[in-house]
Design an enzyme around this catalytic site. Structure first.
Site, PDB file in Angstrom:
ATOM      1  N   ASP A  87      81.443  43.941  54.894  1.00  8.87           N
ATOM      2  CA  ASP A  87      80.994  44.155  56.274  1.00  8.87           C
ATOM      3  C   ASP A  87      81.203  45.624  56.616  1.00  8.87           C
ATOM      4  OD1 ASP A  87      80.049  43.574  58.798  1.00  8.87           O
ATOM      5  OD2 ASP A  87      81.992  42.896  59.546  1.00  8.87           O
ATOM      6  N   ASP A 132      73.993  45.042  58.096  1.00  9.74           N
ATOM      7  CA  ASP A 132      75.306  45.633  57.846  1.00  9.74           C
ATOM      8  C   ASP A 132      76.280  44.747  57.069  1.00  9.74           C
ATOM      9  OD1 ASP A 132      75.685  43.767  59.834  1.00  9.74           O
ATOM     10  OD2 ASP A 132      76.927  45.048  61.102  1.00  9.74           O
ATOM     11  N   GLU A 133      75.806  43.667  56.452  1.00  4.90           N
ATOM     12  CA  GLU A 133      76.728  42.829  55.686  1.00  4.90           C
ATOM     13  C   GLU A 133      76.029  42.166  54.511  1.00  4.90           C
ATOM     14  OE1 GLU A 133      78.197  39.146  57.396  1.00  4.90           O
ATOM     15  OE2 GLU A 133      76.677  39.240  58.968  1.00  4.90           O
TER      16      GLU A 133
END
Length: 403
Positions: A8, A133-134
């Site tokens: 993350d 974003d992960e």
């Protein structure tokens, strides 16, 4: 031994902006508002000056914002004031009026997203993209993926991402995706957490139930009503009790999740299950007094969803509407389609039918339309052509719709 990582990025949007504006490091910064700047909220003007040298006086302050925008993300310095994602900017201004306000720049965030994911795939190619974003990463058969429970490979990935982008990330490594997701939150920012099966009772069970990805506020409240507040307490509940409270499928999943069981693979490719469009109004709109304006917006959202489906080659088997009221409560209503469809008229007709089952007494601040149960258009075609509403039918449905 199976080793799965969840990576993350740390305050991703804000961190990307701090690369552009390093003078803002350590300050409370909020990213949000509209995708395009309204007149009263312009981006900092460089006027030939390097962005990194702009004075703080060139940046908008949260106290001066007027509108209905919400926070997309915030720096850790801003979060210390209680400011967080999805909070209204006007409310955030009361908590942290001196915070600097920057616009959302999705093009830049997607560019950095592609860069950090390319770094990961060079080191560990089995990666599941979970958003901008992960990601999940399968460490199991990667060199270094088993050393120190996966910590060695995690450190290499962290270092490589920072060298390539200047961004930091947090990584959790565990026997499965469920536990890895939880572990990635343990040592934010820029941390690494490693969980083994033997750590379940000491590291996982003391946590509140909502820390399990998939347990939302409603389930957590219902569990609390039965005296179940921690994951350990959930694990001690008899399976028949959970089935009685939540039904066979959800009850079994809660039992398995509390015991840290999850056999889902890391998928390098997955099909979308839904596509949606929504809009937050500049002022609250009443379903009856503002019926004409809402009707036009409702139709436009259906047209946008239809265009998304056609552009990406999917058809929907159901349509849902989302309403957020002036008291911030949200409801959704779904309508199944007679056959998979991707045209605006069919979606609009079904969305109107779903809308009739929603409460429409309070003013609205948000309206959304979602296409659910997606099928590839070529697969849907094998079952026959999608039904197309005639102009007369579509017009009649609009007249019959609540707005």
């Amino acid at each position: 031994m199976r080793r799965i990582a969840h990576l993350d990025m740390d305050a991703f949007y804000a961190s990307v902006e701090l690369l552009r504006y390093p003078q803002l490091r350590g300050l409370p910064v909020v990213i949000g508002g509209r995708r395009r700047w309204p007149d009263e909220h312009q981006p900092p003007s460089a006027d030939g000056q390097p962005l990194a040298e702009l004075p703080l006086s060139a940046f908008a302050r949260l106290r001066d914002y007027v509108g209905r925008g919400v926070i997309t993300t915030a720096t850790y310095a801003a979060r210390a004031f209680g400011v967080g994602s999805a909070m209204g900017l006007m409310k955030a201004a009361q908590l942290c009026p001196d915070a600097i306000l920057l616009p959302v720049d999705f093009d830049e965030y997607r560019r950095y997203s592609r860069r950090f994911k390319a770094v990961i795939q060079e080191l560990a190619p089995v990666m599941e993209d979970r958003g901008v974003d992960e990601v999940y990463i399968d460490f199991t058969d990667v060199p270094g993926g088993q050393r120190e429970g996966g910590r060695v490979l995690a450190r290499l990935i962290q270092k490589s991402i920072f060298e390539a982008t200047g961004l930091t990330c947090s990584i959790g490594v565990a026997p499965n995706k469920l536990l890895a997701k939880m572990a990635s939150e343990f040592r934010k920012p820029n941390g690494i957490s490693v969980i083994h099966e033997a750590d379940l009772q000491t590291l996982i069970w003391p946590l509140p139930c909502h820390k399990i990805n998939g347990i939302g506020p409603q389930t957590a409240r219902k569990l609390a009503e039965h005296g179940v507040r921690t994951i350990g307490e959930l694990a001690q509940q008899p399976l028949p009790a959970l089935v009685a409270w939540f039904g066979p499928s959800h009850g079994l999943w809660l039992h398995e999740a509390a015991w840290g069981r999850d056999d889902r693979p890391v998928q390098t490719h997955s099909e979308p299950v839904s596509m949606s469009r929504e809009t937050t109004f500049e002022r609250n709109l009443h379903p009856r007094r503002d019926r004409q304006a809402l009707g036009a917006l409702f139709t436009r959202l259906c047209e946008q969803v239809a265009a998304d489906l056609q552009r990406k080659g999917y058809r929907a088997r159901a349509v849902a509407v989302k309403l957020k009221y002036d008291d911030f409560k949200t409801v959704t209503r779904q309508q199944r389609l007679a056959a998979p469809a991707d045209d605006a008229a069919t979606l609009r007709r079904a969305a109107g039918q779903a809308l009739k089952r929603a409460p429409l007494e309070r003013p609205l601040r948000l309206l959304g339309v979602r296409a659910d149960g997606l099928l590839r258009a070529d697969a849907a075609s094998a079952t026959g052509p999608a039904p197309q509403a005639s102009a007369t039918e579509a017009g009649a449905e609009r007249q019959a719709s609540l707005f």
